[in-house]
Structures are given as structure tokens and as C-alpha cells.
Write a protein that holds these residues in place. Structure first.
Motif, PDB file in Angstrom:
ATOM      1  N   ASN A  60      34.925  94.717  30.472  1.00  0.00           N
ATOM      2  CA  ASN A  60      34.299  93.538  31.072  1.00  0.00           C
ATOM      3  C   ASN A  60      35.382  92.625  31.640  1.00  0.00           C
ATOM      4  O   ASN A  60      36.006  91.867  30.890  1.00  0.00           O
ATOM      5  N   PRO A  61      35.633  92.678  32.943  1.00  0.00           N
ATOM      6  CA  PRO A  61      36.687  91.829  33.507  1.00  0.00           C
ATOM      7  C   PRO A  61      36.304  90.354  33.625  1.00  0.00           C
ATOM      8  O   PRO A  61      37.181  89.520  33.862  1.00  0.00           O
ATOM      9  N   TYR A  62      35.022  90.025  33.448  1.00  0.00           N
ATOM     10  CA  TYR A  62      34.571  88.643  33.563  1.00  0.00           C
ATOM     11  C   TYR A  62      33.726  88.257  32.349  1.00  0.00           C
ATOM     12  O   TYR A  62      33.124  89.103  31.688  1.00  0.00           O
ATOM     13  N   ARG A  63      33.677  86.951  32.084  1.00  0.00           N
ATOM     14  CA  ARG A  63      32.723  86.392  31.126  1.00  0.00           C
ATOM     15  C   ARG A  63      32.018  85.234  31.825  1.00  0.00           C
ATOM     16  O   ARG A  63      32.647  84.456  32.533  1.00  0.00           O
ATOM     17  N   GLY A  64      30.717  85.124  31.602  1.00  0.00           N
ATOM     18  CA  GLY A  64      29.917  84.223  32.414  1.00  0.00           C
ATOM     19  C   GLY A  64      29.558  84.926  33.697  1.00  0.00           C
ATOM     20  O   GLY A  64      30.214  85.915  34.087  1.00  0.00           O
ATOM     21  N   CYS A  65      28.508  84.447  34.381  1.00  0.00           N
ATOM     22  CA  CYS A  65      28.062  85.166  35.575  1.00  0.00           C
ATOM     23  C   CYS A  65      27.334  84.232  36.529  1.00  0.00           C
ATOM     24  O   CYS A  65      26.341  83.590  36.164  1.00  0.00           O
ATOM     25  N   SER A  66      27.826  84.188  37.765  1.00  0.00           N
ATOM     26  CA  SER A  66      27.223  83.332  38.780  1.00  0.00           C
ATOM     27  C   SER A  66      25.918  83.891  39.333  1.00  0.00           C
ATOM     28  O   SER A  66      25.264  83.245  40.144  1.00  0.00           O
ATOM     29  N   HIS A  67      25.503  85.073  38.899  1.00  0.00           N
ATOM     30  CA  HIS A  67      24.175  85.547  39.271  1.00  0.00           C
ATOM     31  C   HIS A  67      23.099  84.599  38.739  1.00  0.00           C
ATOM     32  O   HIS A  67      22.007  84.521  39.304  1.00  0.00           O
ATOM     33  N   ALA A  68      23.396  83.927  37.635  1.00  0.00           N
ATOM     34  CA  ALA A  68      22.528  82.869  37.092  1.00  0.00           C
ATOM     35  C   ALA A  68      21.125  83.349  36.736  1.00  0.00           C
ATOM     36  O   ALA A  68      20.165  82.588  36.822  1.00  0.00           O
ATOM     37  N   CYS A  69      20.993  84.599  36.324  1.00  0.00           N
ATOM     38  CA  CYS A  69      19.683  85.107  35.899  1.00  0.00           C
ATOM     39  C   CYS A  69      19.234  84.338  34.649  1.00  0.00           C
ATOM     40  O   CYS A  69      19.957  84.323  33.649  1.00  0.00           O
ATOM     41  N   VAL A  70      18.075  83.730  34.706  1.00  0.00           N
ATOM     42  CA  VAL A  70      17.676  82.838  33.620  1.00  0.00           C
ATOM     43  C   VAL A  70      17.440  83.580  32.317  1.00  0.00           C
ATOM     44  O   VAL A  70      17.495  82.991  31.235  1.00  0.00           O
ATOM     45  N   TYR A  71      17.222  84.878  32.380  1.00  0.00           N
ATOM     46  CA  TYR A  71      16.905  85.669  31.193  1.00  0.00           C
ATOM     47  C   TYR A  71      18.119  86.400  30.624  1.00  0.00           C
ATOM     48  O   TYR A  71      17.994  87.136  29.643  1.00  0.00           O
ATOM     49  N   CYS A  72      19.306  86.255  31.187  1.00  0.00           N
ATOM     50  CA  CYS A  72      20.442  87.108  30.846  1.00  0.00           C
ATOM     51  C   CYS A  72      20.742  87.092  29.347  1.00  0.00           C
ATOM     52  O   CYS A  72      21.015  86.032  28.768  1.00  0.00           O
ATOM     53  N   PHE A  73      20.733  88.279  28.736  1.00  0.00           N
ATOM     54  CA  PHE A  73      20.934  88.376  27.291  1.00  0.00           C
ATOM     55  C   PHE A  73      22.359  88.026  26.881  1.00  0.00           C
ATOM     56  O   PHE A  73      22.625  87.746  25.709  1.00  0.00           O
ATOM     57  N   ALA A  74      23.309  88.030  27.836  1.00  0.00           N
ATOM     58  CA  ALA A  74      24.708  87.763  27.505  1.00  0.00           C
ATOM     59  C   ALA A  74      25.023  86.278  27.412  1.00  0.00           C
ATOM     60  O   ALA A  74      26.162  85.912  27.101  1.00  0.00           O
ATOM     61  N   ARG A  75      24.064  85.428  27.656  1.00  0.00           N
ATOM     62  CA  ARG A  75      24.334  83.991  27.673  1.00  0.00           C
ATOM     63  C   ARG A  75      24.989  83.485  26.381  1.00  0.00           C
ATOM     64  O   ARG A  75      25.854  82.618  26.406  1.00  0.00           O
TER      65      ARG A  75
END
Length: 340
Positions: A60-75
Motif C-alpha cells: 500500500n503506497p498510500y494511506r487515506g484516499c481522495s476518492h472520498a467514497c463515503v462507505y470506504c472500509f479503510a477509513r
């Protein structure tokens, strides 16, 4: 944050190494996003044994995500950094700038035995930050040069930038890709996945990858109860997936882990308040929808896949390392990712 005052007292943070720089970009394509550049201590991560994931190792080269999916389980992973799981997850992006070089070193270590590596399973490795940092070409090159099998799951169209590298890797090892398309309703997409390319754009990615010999499946995820799960909606999405030439389709019903649950329910209360009670009842005892509901959705989607002729993925070929694998450098300057 976890790395505030780094180096002042000689302490080392648990998550990252000793060089951390935080920069804020106020440009049209990245307005409102803060990138935290870190040097990771490790990059190949073992998936916890209790996980439901069908793989053991991830990058995982990134943490957090600008896709901004409201349901993202990784939040909830952002809470480990003393950041909130809502707006901060969407706008405070951790970038492991040394990911390619670190991966190459770890792949060469005697203790590594060439196990499958999954990418994009936590946050998207082809989110908008990748257009600036261009970490994936180096990561794919390292995997190619070690003939290490890997897979990529994405909602991003930027993966096509690396098509040549993927083709090279597929000649020496097993490479699998998948795009995530839970529904084709554009109005719903705008509401719950505001930072992603449109569903039809993602399906174009699926078609292009398969046309170039890179197996690409579709993860039909998430299916949102009472929002994208009607028979007509499932049929429309299934037909579009079939038209894109997906090698297979796998439905996954929305699950609401801590962090994602609060953010999604807040969105639901604002956009669809009439559904709040139904969701509270459905997810009262678990982060997962009831088994009967999951089985119903799975059965419906599998029946549609059979009707539309969506076939299973074909097995890959054996690993083989080519000593003369070509090196492909990353583009010289930043690449702007346009979300359609």
C-alpha cells in the motif's frame, strides 16, 4: 499526528522511519489536499490472520484516499495517525515516497519466497495522488523484475498509464487486475464516490486491459441496500459489466466497520433520511449485512453473469524470470489525472 516532533527527542514512530516532510499543495487539481511524504520502514505487509481477505500479503503506497467514497472500509486506519476517519481520510494523504526502492529490496531478501502480492485492497493505489507521485511504475517494475505474482484492484483510470509495464510483467508472472463497479447509477455515483472516475469510465478500463491480454475482472462492490440492489439496477449493472468483457464478476454487499459506519450513516441521514431506520436494523448486530441478504444478492448476480455470458478468469502461466527484462522509467514530470 503520530509523527509530530519527529526527531526532537530521538524517538522513532511506530509506523514510519526518521524522514518525514509535510507539504500542502494549493493547486486546482489538488486543492484542499495535504500530502504527508514519509519514508516507510517496510512495504510488504502481512494481512492479519482474522481477515476475510483471500490473500496474505499487500503493498500500500498510500494511506487515506481522495476518492472520498463515503462507505470506504479503510477509513478507520486514519485514526491510528490521530486523524479523523471522515474529512481527514479524504484530504490528508500519506505518501510512502520510498515504496518502489523499498519493495525492490524486500523482494530480493532471502526470506521472501515470491508469494502473491495484492494492491489496492486497502486504499486505491491509483488515486489522484499517484498522478503526482508516480510510485506505481517503480512498484510494477520491481515485481516484474522478480517475476513476483501480483494483482491490482482499482477505481482509477490511471492504471492505463502503466499498461506497457503490466504487459511486460504478464509475460513473466501471473498478473491479475480488477475494477470496482458496484452500480452504474450516475446520480448515486456522484453522491457516494465523488472523487472517482465514472462507472462507465472504469468499465472502459476493464475492456482495455482485457484487450491487451491483462485479465481484468469486476468487483461489483459495494451493493448498497435499498439504493442499488433492486433487480432492475442489478441487471443494468450486470449488463454493463458483461459488455465491458469482464473475466468474472464478484458481488460484495456494503459492510460498515467503525469509522466507515459513522461517516456513511451521516451521509445517509443527509441524503436519504427515510432509510436510516432500515440500515440501523440491518446492521444492528454486525458490520456485515445479514447472511440471507448477502446470499440473495450473490445468487441474483451469479444468475445475471450466467445470462450475460460473463466467464471465469483463465489461469495464469508459470513464473519465469527473464534476465533481460527492460527497464521502463517513470514519466519525467507530474501527470495530471482527469476524473471523468
Amino acid at each position: 499526528m503520530r509523527w509530530d516532533n519527529l526527531g526532537l527527542n530521538g524517538s522513532t514512530p511506530a509506523l514510519f522511519g526518521t524522514e518525514v516532510v509535510s507539504r500542502t499543495f494549493d493547486t486546482p487539481e489538488f486543492r484542499g489536499i495535504t500530502f504527508h511524504e514519509v519514508r516507510a520502514r517496510t512495504i510488504i505487509n502481512r494481512v492479519p490472520g482474522a481477515s476475510r481477505m483471500p490473500f496474505e500479503w499487500t503493498v500500500n503506497p498510500y494511506r487515506g484516499c481522495s476518492h472520498a467514497c463515503v462507505y470506504c472500509f479503510a477509513r478507520n486506519t486514519h485514526s491510528y495517525l490521530d486523524l479523523d476517519t471522515g474529512h481527514d481520510f479524504d484530504s490528508q494523504i500519506v505518501v510512502k515516497v520510498n515504496a518502489p526502492e523499498l519493495l525492490r529490496r524486500e523482494l530480493a531478501a532471502p526470506r521472501w519466497h515470491g508469494e502473491h502480492i495484492a494492491m489496492g485492497t486497502n486504499v486505491d493505489c491509483y488515486q489522484r495522488a499517484e498522478g503526482r507521485y508516480q510510485l506505481m511504475p517503480g512498484i510494477i517494475s520491481a515485481l516484474r523484475d522478480h517475476a513476483n505474482p501480483f494483482s491490482i484492484l482499482t477505481k482509477g483510470s490511471l492504471i492505463l498509464r502503466d499498461l506497457e509495464l503490466l504487459e511486460q510483467a504478464a509475460r513473466v508472472t501471473e498478473v491479475a487486475t480488477a475494477v470496482s463497479v458496484g452500480f452504474t447509477d450516475r446520480r448515486l455515483w456522484r453522491g457516494v464516490e465523488p472523487g472517482t472516475p465514472a462507472p462507465d469510465k472504469r468499465l472502459e478500463v476493464c475492456r482495455t486491459l482485457n484487450e491487451h491480454g491483462i485479465p481484468c475482472a469486476v468487483l461489483m462492490a459495494p451493493v448498497l441496500p435499498f439504493l442499488s440492489d433492486s433487480p432492475d439496477q442489478l441487471r443494468e449493472t450486470g449488463r454493463a459489466i458483461a459488455a465491458a468483457g469482464a473475466t468474472s464478476v464478484t458481488p460484495l454487499v456494503l459492510h460498515l466497520r467503525p469509522g466507515a459506519r459513522e461517516w456513511y450513516m451521516k451521509w445517509l441521514a443527509e441524503r436519504h433520511p427515510q432509510l436510516v431506520r432500515r440500515y440501523m436494523a440491518m446492521y444492528a448486530e454486525s458490520a456485515y449485512a445479514p447472511k440471507w441478504y448477502q446470499r440473495r444478492i450473490t445468487r441474483q448476480v451469479h444468475e445475471l453473469a450466467q445470462e450475460f455470458g460473463i466467464g471465469p478468469s483463465r489461469p495464469g502461466t508459470a513464473r519465469r524470470i527473464e534476465s533481460t527484462a527492460p527497464e521502463v522509467a517513470a514519466p519525467a514530470g507530474p501527470t495530471q489525472l482527469t476524473l471523468l
